[in-house]
Design an enzyme around this catalytic site. Structure first.
Site, PDB file in Angstrom:
ATOM      1  N   LYS A   1       0.826  -1.220   0.000  1.00  0.00           N
ATOM      2  CA  LYS A   1       0.000   0.000   0.000  1.00  0.00           C
ATOM      3  C   LYS A   1       0.856   1.265   0.000  1.00  0.00           C
ATOM      4  O   LYS A   1       0.500   2.259  -0.626  1.00  0.00           O
ATOM      5  CB  LYS A   1      -0.954   0.014   1.201  1.00  0.00           C
ATOM      6  CG  LYS A   1      -1.832  -1.219   1.338  1.00  0.00           C
ATOM      7  CD  LYS A   1      -2.760  -1.440   0.165  1.00  0.00           C
ATOM      8  CE  LYS A   1      -3.071  -2.912  -0.010  1.00  0.00           C
ATOM      9  NZ  LYS A   1      -3.607  -3.299  -1.281  1.00  0.00           N
TER      10      LYS A   1
ATOM     11  N   GLU B   1      -2.156   8.159   7.576  1.00  0.00           N
ATOM     12  CA  GLU B   1      -2.805   9.162   6.721  1.00  0.00           C
ATOM     13  C   GLU B   1      -4.023   9.739   7.432  1.00  0.00           C
ATOM     14  O   GLU B   1      -4.478   9.222   8.451  1.00  0.00           O
ATOM     15  CB  GLU B   1      -3.159   8.584   5.339  1.00  0.00           C
ATOM     16  CG  GLU B   1      -4.227   7.533   5.341  1.00  0.00           C
ATOM     17  CD  GLU B   1      -4.477   6.925   3.944  1.00  0.00           C
ATOM     18  OE1 GLU B   1      -3.632   7.029   3.042  1.00  0.00           O
ATOM     19  OE2 GLU B   1      -5.549   6.319   3.784  1.00  0.00           O
TER      20      GLU B   1
ATOM     21  N   HIS C   1     -16.525  -4.798   5.733  1.00  0.00           N
ATOM     22  CA  HIS C   1     -15.740  -4.840   4.497  1.00  0.00           C
ATOM     23  C   HIS C   1     -16.240  -5.865   3.496  1.00  0.00           C
ATOM     24  O   HIS C   1     -15.550  -6.179   2.529  1.00  0.00           O
ATOM     25  CB  HIS C   1     -14.257  -5.030   4.799  1.00  0.00           C
ATOM     26  CG  HIS C   1     -13.738  -3.965   5.742  1.00  0.00           C
ATOM     27  ND1 HIS C   1     -13.662  -2.643   5.379  1.00  0.00           N
ATOM     28  CD2 HIS C   1     -13.363  -4.020   7.033  1.00  0.00           C
ATOM     29  CE1 HIS C   1     -13.232  -1.935   6.413  1.00  0.00           C
ATOM     30  NE2 HIS C   1     -13.050  -2.745   7.428  1.00  0.00           N
TER      31      HIS C   1
ATOM     32  N   ARG D   1      -7.668  -7.448 -10.447  1.00  0.00           N
ATOM     33  CA  ARG D   1      -8.424  -8.658 -10.823  1.00  0.00           C
ATOM     34  C   ARG D   1      -9.793  -8.238 -11.348  1.00  0.00           C
ATOM     35  O   ARG D   1     -10.155  -7.075 -11.265  1.00  0.00           O
ATOM     36  CB  ARG D   1      -8.643  -9.515  -9.568  1.00  0.00           C
ATOM     37  CG  ARG D   1      -9.397  -8.725  -8.493  1.00  0.00           C
ATOM     38  CD  ARG D   1      -9.926  -9.549  -7.357  1.00  0.00           C
ATOM     39  NE  ARG D   1     -10.874  -8.791  -6.572  1.00  0.00           N
ATOM     40  CZ  ARG D   1     -10.564  -7.967  -5.570  1.00  0.00           C
ATOM     41  NH1 ARG D   1      -9.305  -7.785  -5.221  1.00  0.00           N
ATOM     42  NH2 ARG D   1     -11.503  -7.312  -4.925  1.00  0.00           N
TER      43      ARG D   1
HETATM   44  C1  MV4 Z   1      -9.868   4.603   4.954  1.00  0.00           C
HETATM   45  C2  MV4 Z   1     -11.075   5.115   5.487  1.00  0.00           C
HETATM   46  C3  MV4 Z   1     -11.107   6.410   5.888  1.00  0.00           C
HETATM   47  N1  MV4 Z   1      -9.990   7.178   5.811  1.00  0.00           N
HETATM   48  N2  MV4 Z   1      -8.788   5.405   4.885  1.00  0.00           N
HETATM   49  C4  MV4 Z   1     -11.409   0.130   4.352  1.00  0.00           C
HETATM   50  C5  MV4 Z   1     -10.883  -0.930   3.466  1.00  0.00           C
HETATM   51  C6  MV4 Z   1      -9.545  -0.480   3.021  1.00  0.00           C
HETATM   52  N3  MV4 Z   1      -9.475  -0.669   1.622  1.00  0.00           N
HETATM   53  C7  MV4 Z   1      -9.437   0.943   3.396  1.00  0.00           C
HETATM   54  N4  MV4 Z   1     -10.605   1.277   4.137  1.00  0.00           N
HETATM   55  C8  MV4 Z   1     -10.814   2.528   4.583  1.00  0.00           C
HETATM   56  N5  MV4 Z   1      -9.763   3.358   4.520  1.00  0.00           N
HETATM   57  C9  MV4 Z   1      -8.867   6.657   5.301  1.00  0.00           C
HETATM   58  N6  MV4 Z   1      -7.786   7.418   5.233  1.00  0.00           N
HETATM   59  C10 MV4 Z   1     -12.181   4.266   5.536  1.00  0.00           C
HETATM   60  C11 MV4 Z   1     -12.052   2.961   5.093  1.00  0.00           C
HETATM   61  C12 MV4 Z   1     -13.248   2.179   5.227  1.00  0.00           C
HETATM   62  C13 MV4 Z   1     -13.980   1.797   4.103  1.00  0.00           C
HETATM   63  C14 MV4 Z   1     -13.561   2.075   2.814  1.00  0.00           C
HETATM   64  C15 MV4 Z   1     -14.287   1.661   1.732  1.00  0.00           C
HETATM   65  C16 MV4 Z   1     -15.462   0.952   1.916  1.00  0.00           C
HETATM   66  C17 MV4 Z   1     -15.883   0.658   3.164  1.00  0.00           C
HETATM   67  C18 MV4 Z   1     -15.153   1.057   4.282  1.00  0.00           C
HETATM   68  C19 MV4 Z   1     -15.610   0.749   5.553  1.00  0.00           C
HETATM   69  C20 MV4 Z   1     -14.894   1.138   6.639  1.00  0.00           C
HETATM   70  C21 MV4 Z   1     -13.710   1.846   6.473  1.00  0.00           C
END
Ligand code: MV4
Length: 509
Positions: free
Chosen positions: A116, A200, A235, A291
């Site tokens: 990442k 972040e 998720h 994918r």
């Molecule tokens: C985040 C965020 C808020 N702020 N990063 C969740 C899965 C992973 N791919 C990254 N995720 C998140 N990163 C920052 N800086 C909130 C999430 C997140 C989220 C993102 C997409 C879809 C659903 C989610 C559910 C909870 C948290």
């Protein structure tokens, strides 16, 4: 074109890939674990081979065995589907080393996106918007406090080797930050064997919007518009739609171009998805999925592009048959993931046998599934029964069709989350497109009540079908809750039931 392809996956996506191969006149080789011997995809493939016991680690993740089957059967290429080995660097390399085409991106792209921090650094350099933070591993616990003060709380600590929600934690102040850095590091070490974490800015209530891209091996890359995937639980996405309710022509152009820049920065080809967080008019790169995704059909519907066929053609070395200006978004599509899980009971998995199955139809409905009446949802893998997809000229029509088709959908023998989807389709914020990643928790009261209403209806439906099968048996109706067990015992003891079963079930797929 390829003459024979091996599908290194199971369930609905194996069926989806076999269908694409059939349309392209390509022979198919299926692999299956002992738990999937009677799965639909094994019966529609040209050849199939058992590769091991039910546990994924001993079957669908056994890359040496899969490569061995491909070589033995003369398959020229392998489609990995999603999950399992689809984003596994070693597998992509093993294919390359054995002269088998991996139907996916170059292995370097998988490698880059697996880290990442690396991914974020590359995206930042490619002028793709990223969240404020540092694209460097956290080393000094004092320095991280300074960075947090600079970007402002709340902040999030993420494992570089994580993804899909694994290995991340939020801190609202200095005290929490120190704890969270340590805990995330140790979780990352035990879960991924890599303790690298980064910091972040944390967005408290963003939307998850992603862009589908397709690229060929000659540097041509187009995007196929956006998907809104905010409605998820722990998720796991439950409902996706395309386009996002908040999308405008202007925003799609900006996000689409950012996604193309992201793909170009890593010399991408094949299908891929660039995920963004959207908040308050701004969007930020999150991750790239290298994918085909579960929700790809909603994009296929609004663009008319067959993403899986394009993946295969690209892997063979064909050029993209269209340019960006040829891609036109038309109408609105929505996907409900129908899972074997109990929405009344904290969504616990409910694997089992589907005794009765009636799949809806009519205008604007597409159902991708790997099941049939009599099929089993094994307990070893994900609980997806089918991808229930509706489309219409606009969002309201897609919702109305979804609602109507969900009411026609009959699955008897196990509990499903259909009541959840029916409840959401009624909910006002959803209907208004007012959704975010916290939608389900924020509407838990409303959803709880309405899920119950539809769950009772599903239970009544089950009784009704029991009546049709067993005659007007008052005793059956009186057995509330224990009906599934009752049906199984009667089915097991009465061979004539089989005929009735056929009569009342309309198998599809
Ligand atoms: C985040 C965020 C808020 N702020 N990063 C969740 C899965 C992973 N791919 C990254 N995720 C998140 N990163 C920052 N800086 C909130 C999430 C997140 C989220 C993102 C997409 C879809 C659903 C989610 C559910 C909870 C948290």
């Amino acid at each position: 074109m390829f003459k024979k392809i091996l599908i290194a996956n199971r369930g609905e996506i194996a069926v989806r890939i076999i269908r694409a191969c059939q349309e392209l006149d390509i022979k198919t080789v299926a692999i299956y674990s002992e738990a999937d011997e009677n799965a639909l995809y094994t019966s529609i493939a040209d050849e199939c081979y058992c590769i091991g016991p039910p546990q994924a680690s001993k079957s669908y993740l056994n890359l040496d065995m899969i490569v061995h089957v491909a070589k033995k059967t003369g398959a020229e290429a392998i489609h990995p589907g999603y999950g399992f080995l689809s984003e596994n660097l070693e597998f992509a390399k093993a294919c390359e080393n054995n002269g088998i085409v991996f139907i996916g991106p170059p292995s370097e792209a998988i490698d880059t996106m697996g880290s990442k921090i690396n991914a974020k650094k590359i995206m930042k350099n490619a002028n793709v918007p990223v969240l404020p933070g540092r694209e460097e591993p956290i080393e000094d616990p004092e320095e991280v406090v300074e960075i947090a003060e600079e970007i402002g709380y709340p902040v999030i600590i993420k494992a570089s080797a994580g993804g899909g929600g694994m290995g991340m934690a939020v801190a609202y102040n200095k005290q929490e930050l120190k704890e969270v850095v340590e805990s995330t590091k140790s979780i990352a070490q035990s879960a991924f064997g890599d303790s690298t974490v980064f910091i972040e800015k944390y967005l408290e209530n963003p939307r998850h919007i992603e862009i589908q891209v397709l690229g060929d091996k000659y540097g041509n890359i187009v995007h196929l518009g956006d998907r809104e995937c905010s409605i998820q639980r722990r998720h796991q996405k439950l409902i996706e739609e395309a386009p996002s309710p908040i999308m405008t022509e202007e925003l799609r152009k900006k996000m689409g171009n950012a996604a193309i820049s992201a793909a170009k920065a890593i010399n991408y080809y094949s299908a891929g998805t660039v995920e963004f967080l959207y908040d308050n008019g701004e969007f930020y790169f999150l991750e790239m999925n290298t994918r085909v995704q579960v929700e790809h059909p909603i994009t296929e519907i609004i663009t008319g592009v067959d993403i899986v066929k394009e993946q295969i053609k690209i892997a063979y070395g064909e050029k993209l048959p269209f340019k960006q200006e040829d891609i036109v978004i038309r109408g609105h599509a929505m996907e409900c993931r129908i899972n074997a899980e109990d929405p009344v009971n904290d969504f616990v998995p409910t694997p089992g046998v589907i005794k009765h199955y009636r799949s809806p139809g009519g205008p604007g409905i597409r159902i991708d599934s790997g099941i049939y009446a009599g099929a089993e949802i094994p307990p070893y893998y994900d609980s997806l029964i089918s991808k229930f997809i509706s489309y219409g000229n606009d969002r309201d029509e897609a919702i109305a069709r979804m609602k109507r088709a969900l009411s026609e959908y009959i699955i008897i023998g196990l509990t499903t989350n259909i009541p959840f989807h029916r409840a959401v389709m009624d909910e006002l914020d959803f209907k208004n497109g007012n959704i975010s990643t916290h939608y389900i928790e924020e509407h838990s009261e409303y959803l709880k009540e309405n899920i119950m209403k539809y769950a009772i209806e599903a239970n009544d439906e089950e009784k009704l079908y029991a009546d049709k099968i067993f005659g007007k048996n008052k005793q059956v109706v009186a057995i509330a809750g224990g009906l599934n067990a009752y049906i199984s015992s009667v089915v097991a003891s009465n061979k004539n039931i089989d005929k009735c079963d056929e009569k009342y079930s309309e198998e599809q797929n």
